[in-house]
Design an enzyme around this catalytic site. Structure first.
Site, PDB file in Angstrom:
ATOM      1  N   ASP A  44       0.981  -1.179  -0.280  1.00 56.03           N
ATOM      2  CA  ASP A  44      -0.087  -0.037   0.019  1.00 56.03           C
ATOM      3  C   ASP A  44       0.947   1.143  -0.085  1.00 56.03           C
ATOM      4  O   ASP A  44       1.954   1.177   0.465  1.00 56.03           O
ATOM      5  CB  ASP A  44      -0.856   0.025   1.350  1.00 56.03           C
ATOM      6  CG  ASP A  44      -1.743   1.222   1.452  1.00 56.03           C
ATOM      7  OD1 ASP A  44      -2.529   1.298   0.663  1.00 56.03           O
ATOM      8  OD2 ASP A  44      -1.509   1.912   2.394  1.00 56.03           O
ATOM      9  N   THR A  95       0.371   4.750   0.974  1.00 51.30           N
ATOM     10  CA  THR A  95       0.128   5.661   1.768  1.00 51.30           C
ATOM     11  C   THR A  95       0.575   4.939   3.399  1.00 51.30           C
ATOM     12  O   THR A  95      -0.099   3.901   3.569  1.00 51.30           O
ATOM     13  CB  THR A  95      -0.971   6.404   1.627  1.00 51.30           C
ATOM     14  OG1 THR A  95      -1.247   6.738   0.420  1.00 51.30           O
ATOM     15  CG2 THR A  95      -1.063   7.779   2.685  1.00 51.30           C
ATOM     16  N   GLY A 139      -4.735   4.529  -3.843  1.00 52.57           N
ATOM     17  CA  GLY A 139      -6.106   5.280  -4.243  1.00 52.57           C
ATOM     18  C   GLY A 139      -5.572   6.652  -4.776  1.00 52.57           C
ATOM     19  O   GLY A 139      -6.509   7.554  -5.211  1.00 52.57           O
ATOM     20  N   ASP A 182      -1.434  -0.650   6.057  1.00 52.06           N
ATOM     21  CA  ASP A 182      -1.371  -0.417   7.318  1.00 52.06           C
ATOM     22  C   ASP A 182      -2.624  -0.757   8.274  1.00 52.06           C
ATOM     23  O   ASP A 182      -2.782  -0.383   9.356  1.00 52.06           O
ATOM     24  CB  ASP A 182      -1.466   1.182   7.313  1.00 52.06           C
ATOM     25  CG  ASP A 182      -2.418   2.116   6.585  1.00 52.06           C
ATOM     26  OD1 ASP A 182      -3.422   1.421   6.211  1.00 52.06           O
ATOM     27  OD2 ASP A 182      -2.133   3.120   6.130  1.00 52.06           O
TER      28      ASP A 182
HETATM   29  P1  ADP Z   1      -4.455   5.290  -0.137  1.00 52.25           P
HETATM   30  O1  ADP Z   1      -4.812   4.617   1.162  1.00 52.25           O
HETATM   31  O2  ADP Z   1      -3.962   4.277  -1.124  1.00 52.25           O
HETATM   32  O3  ADP Z   1      -3.733   6.553   0.038  1.00 52.25           O
HETATM   33  P2  ADP Z   1      -7.253   5.747  -0.098  1.00 52.25           P
HETATM   34  O4  ADP Z   1      -8.209   4.845  -0.660  1.00 52.25           O
HETATM   35  O5  ADP Z   1      -7.472   5.839   1.426  1.00 52.25           O
HETATM   36  O6  ADP Z   1      -5.885   5.369  -0.686  1.00 52.25           O
HETATM   37  O7  ADP Z   1      -7.762   7.372  -0.700  1.00 52.25           O
HETATM   38  C1  ADP Z   1      -7.512   7.716  -1.963  1.00 52.25           C
HETATM   39  C2  ADP Z   1      -7.968   9.081  -2.366  1.00 52.25           C
HETATM   40  O8  ADP Z   1      -9.015   9.332  -2.030  1.00 52.25           O
HETATM   41  C3  ADP Z   1      -6.835   9.915  -1.745  1.00 52.25           C
HETATM   42  O9  ADP Z   1      -5.674  10.039  -2.358  1.00 52.25           O
HETATM   43  C4  ADP Z   1      -7.434  11.210  -1.476  1.00 52.25           C
HETATM   44  O10 ADP Z   1      -7.481  11.844  -2.872  1.00 52.25           O
HETATM   45  C5  ADP Z   1      -9.030  10.657  -1.499  1.00 52.25           C
HETATM   46  N1  ADP Z   1      -9.343  10.830   0.034  1.00 52.25           N
HETATM   47  C6  ADP Z   1      -9.579   9.825   0.692  1.00 52.25           C
HETATM   48  N2  ADP Z   1      -9.924  10.276   2.063  1.00 52.25           N
HETATM   49  C7  ADP Z   1     -10.073  11.631   2.031  1.00 52.25           C
HETATM   50  C8  ADP Z   1     -10.340  12.660   2.952  1.00 52.25           C
HETATM   51  N3  ADP Z   1     -10.665  12.223   4.180  1.00 52.25           N
HETATM   52  N4  ADP Z   1     -10.113  13.829   2.412  1.00 52.25           N
HETATM   53  C9  ADP Z   1      -9.700  14.261   1.375  1.00 52.25           C
HETATM   54  N5  ADP Z   1      -9.252  13.423   0.300  1.00 52.25           N
HETATM   55  C10 ADP Z   1      -9.625  12.114   0.786  1.00 52.25           C
HETATM   56 MG    MG Z   2      -4.044   3.447   3.027  1.00 54.25          MG
END
Ligand code: ADP
Ligand code: MG
Length: 697
Positions: free
Chosen positions: A387, A389, A539, A585
């Site tokens: 993953d 992030t 994401g 994570d």
């Molecule tokens: P990852 O864990 O791989 O970074 P996520 O699926 O958690 O990806 O999130 C993908 C994308 O969704 C982020 O890069 C962001 O653009 C958007 N995103 C998710 N949650 C939020 C949030 N709380 N505020 C703003 N953007 C968000």
């Molecule tokens: Mg993540």
């Protein structure tokens, strides 16, 4: 740790692998189970050590008696050329032999009864069988037939068995002792702060919300958050990280870690079974009772060997009595010898000794193994999916820039305030970055109502009577919010943009970026060296993902993947025939952790109860993935060695004991030598497993 009272676990004194929540008898051997957690929640091995003491005591009682039976035996007298004869010698031998048979034999009879009751005759049944056959043969020789008895053979056999078990249990105890060491990390008392003064109380009396003082050089008694003070804290016992970490106000601390130079005031957050240490102990216990697949192989081999042993005994008696008549004494001796040497004892120890050491060795290195099957497969992994992030990057987003749309009615700070208001309720690390920026600027963050989170996309909520939407392009498309000025806008391409709309009118974007972990590149290169391919799953937008992915030489990049699709990417790799590990994570990666052959949760820190993972890495260091794979490979080598040894030695030993080499080479394995050989093969297996303790990962 008072709440662990009703959590007492029980184990079999003969088999540390058996762990249950109820007292009773062991399903495998029928022995009475003994508690392994005392009333303070401290893991102990009183069960093992009391059995160990029992074997030791019985050994020292039977040893001198055995020497007497040896001195009285006509054979021994003939071999060493001395005479010791008196009228009632036979009766004296019978009496001493009986005492040894009863005192020394009791633990084996008890266990064999259990084995038979559970329809699983094994090692103990064979031992009991062999000494019983020998004993009754001797009794018959004393009173019924005019033939030589087997008292001294049986006595030495029993002594050697007792000695073997005593030494082996000691070795097993040494191998499993690490859990009690973990429980001992918790100091017994704590300085509770009450009305501006401190009183010393038992750690078990501390409640959530209490404030406690930790002085320099003291162990931190419970999990909590620092409300005052700063210090260096040594967390190596939990995370395996040798460098002390700086801790200041608002940082979390873990019970059992060592406060070094500063004074800390801590607000208690977790106690009892919810504390990090209790969770770790629980995970290790579960892992130690979770069986790797090779265990089934070992069990199968052991039950086959039991029958081979009985067959070998009968066959060698028949051969030496009927086919090549050497007299009933000779035939009976060899029958006993064959049964003894074939006892599948080493086989029973081969795997569990390795897995107990593996799990404690792992824990010492900050690698918690939750499921042995996962670790077992880990050596075969040929694709590791990370993953992005929080795993390859630090997951600490920092706001780089705020860009307002042309018609925005807000200043940058006002926009940040509104976004931060919504993000306060969100779990995402991007959200934390936005909130931190607002705090850094000392902005008063307003309250949010009707908060809704869109995983993988963003969130929304009502702030100051306005609908605030924050998130990525996907969310804005879904909500049909015009991107206007930002449509197709080329931001710097590598930051992660968060769009902000007020009442469905786009008002600006916040650009954030996250730092790559310094160990990430080395991790990927090491995996490549092991012939393992690496993928990254995120994401995040393509440009930001590719910047990270390419800089790290990642083979496959999956970007803009929605949380629910992450699992499908794992499936896709699996369908291509790969053995896949997923490293995440653990927060929103649960389905993919479960889907992967091996789920590895990273950076669990204080929250170790990551349900869906097979392996939990306590440190935020991707290099530990390489360590876990190396642990898997080393574990497997040990298991294989032990299995080969435990079964292989029988190919020589059984025929030798049955007298196959007697006529050709004059080689004969007397029962006591068989017992010695059998016991030492078990001890070799345990020692071989113990060598794993010294391994560097
Ligand atoms: P990852 O864990 O791989 O970074 P996520 O699926 O958690 O990806 O999130 C993908 C994308 O969704 C982020 O890069 C962001 O653009 C958007 N995103 C998710 N949650 C939020 C949030 N709380 N505020 C703003 N953007 C968000
Ligand atoms: Mg993540």
């Amino acid at each position: 740790m008072d709440s662990m009272d009703h959590q007492t676990l029980y184990t079999c004194p003969m088999d540390p692998d058996v762990i249950t929540h109820q007292p009773g008898t062991c399903l495998k051997c029928g022995m009475d189970l003994v508690p392994i957690t005392d009333s303070n929640g401290n893991h102990n091995h009183s069960g093992h050590s009391s059995m160990e003491d029992d074997f030791k005591r019985r050994f020292f009682i039977t040893l001198p008696l055995t020497i007497i039976t040896m001195l009285l035996s006509s054979n021994i007298q003939r071999w060493f050329g001395f005479q010791l004869n008196f009228p009632d010698k036979k009766i004296l031998l019978f009496l001493i032999g009986t005492i040894i048979f009863i005192i020394g034999g009791t633990p084996f009879f008890k266990s064999s009864k259990g084995e038979i009751k559970s329809k699983n005759p094994g090692m103990m049944t064979l031992v009991a069988l062999s000494i019983t056959v020998g004993y009754f043969f001797s009794v018959a020789a004393t009173f019924l037939f005019p033939t030589e008895s087997l008292y001294w053979e049986i006595s030495t056999l029993i002594s050697v068995f007792l000695l073997g078990h005593w030494i082996e249990m000691r070795a097993v105890r040494n191998a499993t002792g690490a859990l009690s060491e973990l429980a001992k990390l918790i100091p017994p008392t704590a300085h509770l702060i009450e009305n501006d003064s401190t009183i010393d109380v038992q750690t078990s009396q501390i409640r959530i919300g209490d404030r406690i003082l930790v002085k320099p050089g003291e162990k931190i008694p419970v999990d909590g958050v620092i409300v005052d003070g700063s210090s260096f804290v040594n967390e190596s016992m939990i995370t395996g990280e040798s460098k002390p970490v700086t801790k200041q106000k608002a940082d979390k601390v873990i019970g059992g870690t060592l406060n070094q130079d500063g004074s800390l005031t801590i607000e208690v957050q977790k106690t009892g079974e919810y504390s990090t240490i209790s969770q770790i102990i629980k995970i290790i216990q579960e892992a130690q009772s979770s069986k790797p697949n090779v265990q089934h192989l070992a069990d199968k081999a052991a039950s086959i060997l039991t029958f081979v042993a009985i067959f070998a005994g009968i066959a060698s008696f028949a051969y030496w009595f009927f086919v090549s008549p050497h007299g009933v004494i000779f035939a009976a001796t060899l029958a006993v010898s064959a049964i003894v040497v074939a006892c599948p004892h080493a086989l029973g120890l081969a795997i569990p000794t390795v897995t107990t050491i593996t799990s404690t060795l792992g824990a010492k290195n900050g690698i918690l193994i939750k499921n042995m099957k996962g670790l077992e497969i880990a050596r075969k992994i040929n694709y590791v999916v990370f993953d992005k992030t929080g795993t390859l990057t630090k997951g600490i987003f920092v706001v780089q820039d705020i860009i307002l749309s042309r018609n925005s009615n807000y200043s940058k700070d006002e926009l940040l305030k509104l976004a931060a208001a919504v993000e306060t309720n969100s779990q995402h690390s991007i959200a934390a970055g936005i909130v931190n920026e607002a705090k850094k600027k000392n902005l008063a963050i307003p309250k949010v109502l009707d908060f809704v989170s869109f995983p993988g996309k963003g969130a929304k909520g009502i702030v100051n009577n306005k609908l605030i939407t924050v998130g990525n392009k996907k969310l804005f498309e879904e909500k049909k919010i015009e991107m206007g000025y930002f449509e197709g806008a080329n931001t710097d391409n590598v930051s992660t943009p968060v769009y902000i709309a007020v009442d469905k009118q786009i008002s600006g974007i916040i650009l954030l970026s996250d730092e790559v972990r310094k160990e990430a590149k080395q991790t990927i290169h090491k995996l490549h060296d092991l012939g393992i391919k690496v993928a990254m799953l995120t994401g995040d937008i393509k440009t930001a993902a590719e910047k990270v992915g390419n800089s790290l030489d990642i083979d496959t990049i999956f970007s803009q993947v929605l949380p629910e699709d992450k699992m499908n990417k794992i499936k896709q790799l699996q369908n291509e025939g790969n053995i896949v590990a997923m490293v995440g994570d653990g927060v929103n990666d649960a389905p993919s952790l479960t889907q992967a052959h091996v789920g590895i949760a990273i950076g669990a820190g204080t929250d170790v109860a990551v349900e869906s993972a097979d392996i939990v890495l306590m440190k935020n260091n991707p290099l530990d993935v390489v360590k876990a794979i190396s642990l898997s490979r080393k574990t497997n080598i040990k298991m294989t060695q032990n299995l080969i040894w435990a079964t292989g030695y029988n190919f020589f030993a059984i025929p030798a004991a049955a007298g196959a080499f007697y006529q050709l080479f004059g080689i004969l394995l007397r029962p006591e030598w068989s017992a010695l050989l059998m016991s030492s093969s078990s001890i070799i297996v345990v020692l071989n497993a113990l060598l794993l303790k010294k391994e560097k990962l």
